[in-house]
Design a protein around this motif. Structure first.
Motif, PDB file in Angstrom:
ATOM      1  N   MET A 170       0.888  -1.057  -0.027  1.00 39.30           N
ATOM      2  CA  MET A 170      -0.014  -0.021  -0.010  1.00 39.30           C
ATOM      3  C   MET A 170       0.754   1.269   0.102  1.00 39.30           C
ATOM      4  O   MET A 170       1.663   1.267   0.953  1.00 39.30           O
ATOM      5  N   ASP A 171       0.773   1.835  -1.014  1.00 42.99           N
ATOM      6  CA  ASP A 171       1.304   3.395  -0.962  1.00 42.99           C
ATOM      7  C   ASP A 171       0.801   4.445  -0.115  1.00 42.99           C
ATOM      8  O   ASP A 171      -0.228   5.085  -0.682  1.00 42.99           O
ATOM      9  N   LEU A 172       1.208   4.428   1.091  1.00 49.22           N
ATOM     10  CA  LEU A 172       0.632   5.377   1.721  1.00 49.22           C
ATOM     11  C   LEU A 172       0.538   6.966   1.512  1.00 49.22           C
ATOM     12  O   LEU A 172      -0.270   7.521   1.652  1.00 49.22           O
ATOM     13  N   ALA A 173       1.784   7.321   0.998  1.00 49.47           N
ATOM     14  CA  ALA A 173       1.947   8.526   0.437  1.00 49.47           C
ATOM     15  C   ALA A 173       0.888   9.127  -0.241  1.00 49.47           C
ATOM     16  O   ALA A 173       0.402  10.206  -0.479  1.00 49.47           O
ATOM     17  N   SER A 174       0.438   7.927  -1.145  1.00 53.63           N
ATOM     18  CA  SER A 174      -0.336   8.689  -2.267  1.00 53.63           C
ATOM     19  C   SER A 174      -1.997   8.802  -1.497  1.00 53.63           C
ATOM     20  O   SER A 174      -2.487   9.492  -2.391  1.00 53.63           O
ATOM     21  N   LEU A 175      -2.044   8.641  -0.362  1.00 55.72           N
ATOM     22  CA  LEU A 175      -3.267   8.747   0.452  1.00 55.72           C
ATOM     23  C   LEU A 175      -3.223  10.054   1.278  1.00 55.72           C
ATOM     24  O   LEU A 175      -4.132  10.040   1.914  1.00 55.72           O
ATOM     25  N   ALA A 176      -2.037  10.369   1.502  1.00 55.27           N
ATOM     26  CA  ALA A 176      -1.767  11.488   2.443  1.00 55.27           C
ATOM     27  C   ALA A 176      -2.450  12.735   2.230  1.00 55.27           C
ATOM     28  O   ALA A 176      -2.485  13.135   1.271  1.00 55.27           O
ATOM     29  N   GLY A 228      -5.987  10.992  11.250  1.00 54.30           N
ATOM     30  CA  GLY A 228      -6.664  11.899  10.167  1.00 54.30           C
ATOM     31  C   GLY A 228      -5.622  12.199   8.861  1.00 54.30           C
ATOM     32  O   GLY A 228      -5.705  13.178   8.245  1.00 54.30           O
ATOM     33  N   HIS A 229      -4.658  11.154   8.828  1.00 56.68           N
ATOM     34  CA  HIS A 229      -3.482  11.582   7.736  1.00 56.68           C
ATOM     35  C   HIS A 229      -3.986  10.827   6.600  1.00 56.68           C
ATOM     36  O   HIS A 229      -2.985  10.897   5.548  1.00 56.68           O
ATOM     37  N   LEU A 230      -4.787   9.873   6.549  1.00 58.17           N
ATOM     38  CA  LEU A 230      -5.006   9.230   5.313  1.00 58.17           C
ATOM     39  C   LEU A 230      -6.303   9.435   4.511  1.00 58.17           C
ATOM     40  O   LEU A 230      -7.328   9.442   5.195  1.00 58.17           O
ATOM     41  N   ALA A 231      -6.282   9.639   3.402  1.00 59.40           N
ATOM     42  CA  ALA A 231      -7.685   9.861   2.721  1.00 59.40           C
ATOM     43  C   ALA A 231      -8.109   8.416   2.252  1.00 59.40           C
ATOM     44  O   ALA A 231      -7.785   7.518   2.192  1.00 59.40           O
ATOM     45  N   LYS A 232      -9.279   8.436   1.610  1.00 59.26           N
ATOM     46  CA  LYS A 232     -10.217   7.496   1.033  1.00 59.26           C
ATOM     47  C   LYS A 232      -9.166   6.700   0.052  1.00 59.26           C
ATOM     48  O   LYS A 232      -8.763   7.210  -0.810  1.00 59.26           O
ATOM     49  N   TYR A 233      -9.366   5.458  -0.170  1.00 61.58           N
ATOM     50  CA  TYR A 233      -8.793   4.683  -1.167  1.00 61.58           C
ATOM     51  C   TYR A 233      -9.966   4.280  -2.137  1.00 61.58           C
ATOM     52  O   TYR A 233     -10.612   3.547  -1.813  1.00 61.58           O
ATOM     53  N   GLY A 234      -9.600   4.723  -3.528  1.00 59.34           N
ATOM     54  CA  GLY A 234     -10.491   4.413  -4.429  1.00 59.34           C
ATOM     55  C   GLY A 234     -11.809   5.250  -4.358  1.00 59.34           C
ATOM     56  O   GLY A 234     -12.001   5.876  -3.257  1.00 59.34           O
TER      57      GLY A 234
END
Lengths: 394, 394
Positions: free
Chosen positions: A1-7, A387-393
């Motif tokens: 999972m690329d967390l940075a892409s959801l930051a 609260g650092h991660l946005a929705k995936y998809g």
């Protein structure tokens, strides 16, 4: 999972408190050290938060300090590998270049036959060890000796094309002589010969030392590149650790390294001072592991209780949105060594949910809301809670 | 994880007792068979040790015997694949070469319309089955028939370039005719035709047999190479199993195969005799699975209780450092078939830790210290508990 892409680029501060060697082993006579420690503050976090158990590397696998911490920082420790030499070098701000080889050195006591009788040179003081290291630096040329802490030093062989694939000379036990530095690959044979020659000079130079008359090497390694934590997560990270090796690993990952602090009180002060400077704060406390490795159950319990007492101060100093407390691995005092047993974890924050666990300890965390899971899964859980991660998809 | 790279070369003996088909299904009327069995010895292990639930292949996946055992031996059953034909061949010491195709054969009873009325030919005796197999060997040329046990035989098609991608002819139910051997890939069409022709000869040869007048084939497979268990773990392994197929899989993995024993008492004797000959002992007991497949709840409970009674003898015979008891899959008697339900496991040894579970059964193991995990994770946990694994990383 690329967390940075959801930051999200927003979110609250995360505090990760690592009680080194926290995990223990319940047996017929005792619960684990944590289960038997008086930990009112950690119990409050457990009661209000969610708990679970973490397996740092994999089931049955006993982690070294490097893999244990890489996992907590979200790096799969089977994918990312760090030798102790590279870790120690980073902790001492000693830069390694490709072609150099570094190892962890332990001053030890040898008897007249050359047999190891104490792998830690009687827990030699920093002052005494610095004197011995100065003596080595004077007598043995072409090798760097950097004192780390207590009996521990960093040994750096500078060179062109040295090969780190050398077996430890530390036999990991007493009553036997140190091992020869053995090449683990034919290409490492010249390096092994160099190491053997230098160790002979070392032992010659230490003749007559009362406690530290030997040197054991382990964790040979060279320069390593790891992908920065910030690139992987979008978080600014800071490390607040007394021991050099833990500052070292954090520096390798691109954390801002605070201090150095001298003790837990100083760590609290640093947190307060640098509160605004990062999103993710790693606080490392060593004592529980050291006591566990000494087989000193009471000292390990006391070390855990000291961290517990500091929890309100840590929270007041940083005012984090989310706090997690866990360990990098277990160090049961019955085993006087690291072990594979799962490590308790508590996560506390406004969105962590709740479970029925109201005490912090293995037997209660087992029933907790986080279940038993790999340590590498902790980071995204903390990021989400803060609260650092946005929705995936979509 | 490359366990062999962490092998200490020392450590205590490991005993793995596999109660085939151990897992069950609790419903409104009953607990699982294990929950309702009287198992004082297994309960003692659970009380002193740690417990959990194992998923052999994956959530919702019903394992065959091959994948169930591969997982327990630390081979990911989605990565390593074994057909039943290859297993049976190994169990009978029948060597397969590339280009040969082997299948499990079940003697069955067909009615006048060619419909399967009993998939096991009335649980035909070994003597009767051997007579039928001899008759087949006489009448049908170019195919090998090897009696295995009861209604089961191994059927080997020798050839150049035969292709094992053939669908089972066993319909897995009664009241329907056997299936045609269907090619699962166009390249397997000639092999499918050969199989169909030979099955026609078989059914012709069996006309007039009172019970075993049909043959069902399943698990077509060819020669397979698997990496040896010893290379993967550094352990010497031994198998102590009555049924050929389980000896077969152990032999394919390079286990020393003891005996063959004739019953559980004989298995105990073999353990004692060979105590010093291996580090890892696999004891397989079939009866619970056979009873479950028959839908015979009482017989499955009785089979489990017989293993429970033998536990003290198994321990006394081998004197292992670590014992684990589990199953390769569930076989709930309500389903009269293998199922996907998790299988209870208990691990007992001086460093296993402790949980609050004091009875061996699904509902109690669910709360145990091992959690719910893939069966493939059991092996490293046993190795760690027995002292066979060194620390990973510095």
């Amino acid at each position: 999972m690329d967390l940075a892409s959801l930051a999200t680029g927003t979110g609250s501060r995360i505090l990760l408190v690592v009680i080194d060697g926290l995990g223990g082993l319940a047996d017929r006579e005792h619960g684990t050290e944590l289960e038997e420690a008086a930990t009112p503050n950690l119990n409050r976090l457990a009661s209000e938060g969610v708990t679970g158990l973490l397996e740092p590397v994999g089931p049955g696998i006993t982690p070294g300090s490097g893999p244990g911490h890489l996992a907590l920082f979200g790096y799969d420790p089977l994918e990312f590998v760090l030798g102790r030499g590279a870790l120690s070098a980073a902790g001492l701000d000693v830069e390694l270049h490709p072609g150099d080889v570094a190892a962890r050195g332990n001053l030890c006591t040898l008897d007249a036959d050359g047999t190891v009788v104490d792998r830690r040179a009687g827990r030699i003081s920093d002052d005494e060890a610095r004197r011995v290291v100065a003596r080595l630096s004077e007598a043995v040329k072409g090798v760097e000796f950097h004192h780390e802490k207590g009996h521990r030093l960093l040994v750096v062989f500078r060179g062109e094309g040295l090969d780190p694939r050398i077996g430890d000379t530390d036999p990991q036990t007493t009553g036997v002589p140190p091992l020869e530095p053995r090449p683990l690959d034919p290409a490492a044979a010249p390096t092994a010969e160099l190491v053997a020659a230098k160790l002979a000079e070392v032992h010659h130079a230490l003749v007559g030392e009362p406690a530290a008359n030997g040197l054991l090497l382990r964790g040979f390694d060279t320069h390593r590149e790891l992908p920065p934590f910030g690139d992987r997560t979008g978080l600014r990270a800071a490390a607040d650790a007394v021991y050099p090796m833990y500052r070292g690993i954090a520096r390798l990952l691109g954390f801002e390294v605070l201090g150095p602090p001298v003790d837990l009180t100083d760590q609290v002060r640093l947190l307060e001072k640098h509160r605004e400077d990062a999103d993710y704060f790693f606080v490392h406390v060593k004592d529980a592991d050291a006591a566990g490795e000494d087989g000193d159950r009471a000292a390990k319990i006391a070390a855990i209780e000291r961290v517990d007492e500091a929890i309100p101060d840590l929270l007041a100093a940083l005012q984090p949105g989310v706090i997690a407390v866990t360990g990098d691995h277990a160090t049961p005092s019955q085993m006087a060594a690291h072990s594979w047993h799962p490590v308790p974890v508590v996560v506390h924050g406004p969105r962590c949910g709740r479970d029925d666990t109201d005490r912090f300890g293995e037997r209660w965390c087992r029933a907790g809301g986080l279940g038993i899971r790999p340590s590498v899964q902790l980071l995204p859980i903390l990021m989400a809670n803060a609260g650092h991660l946005a929705k995936y998809g979509a």
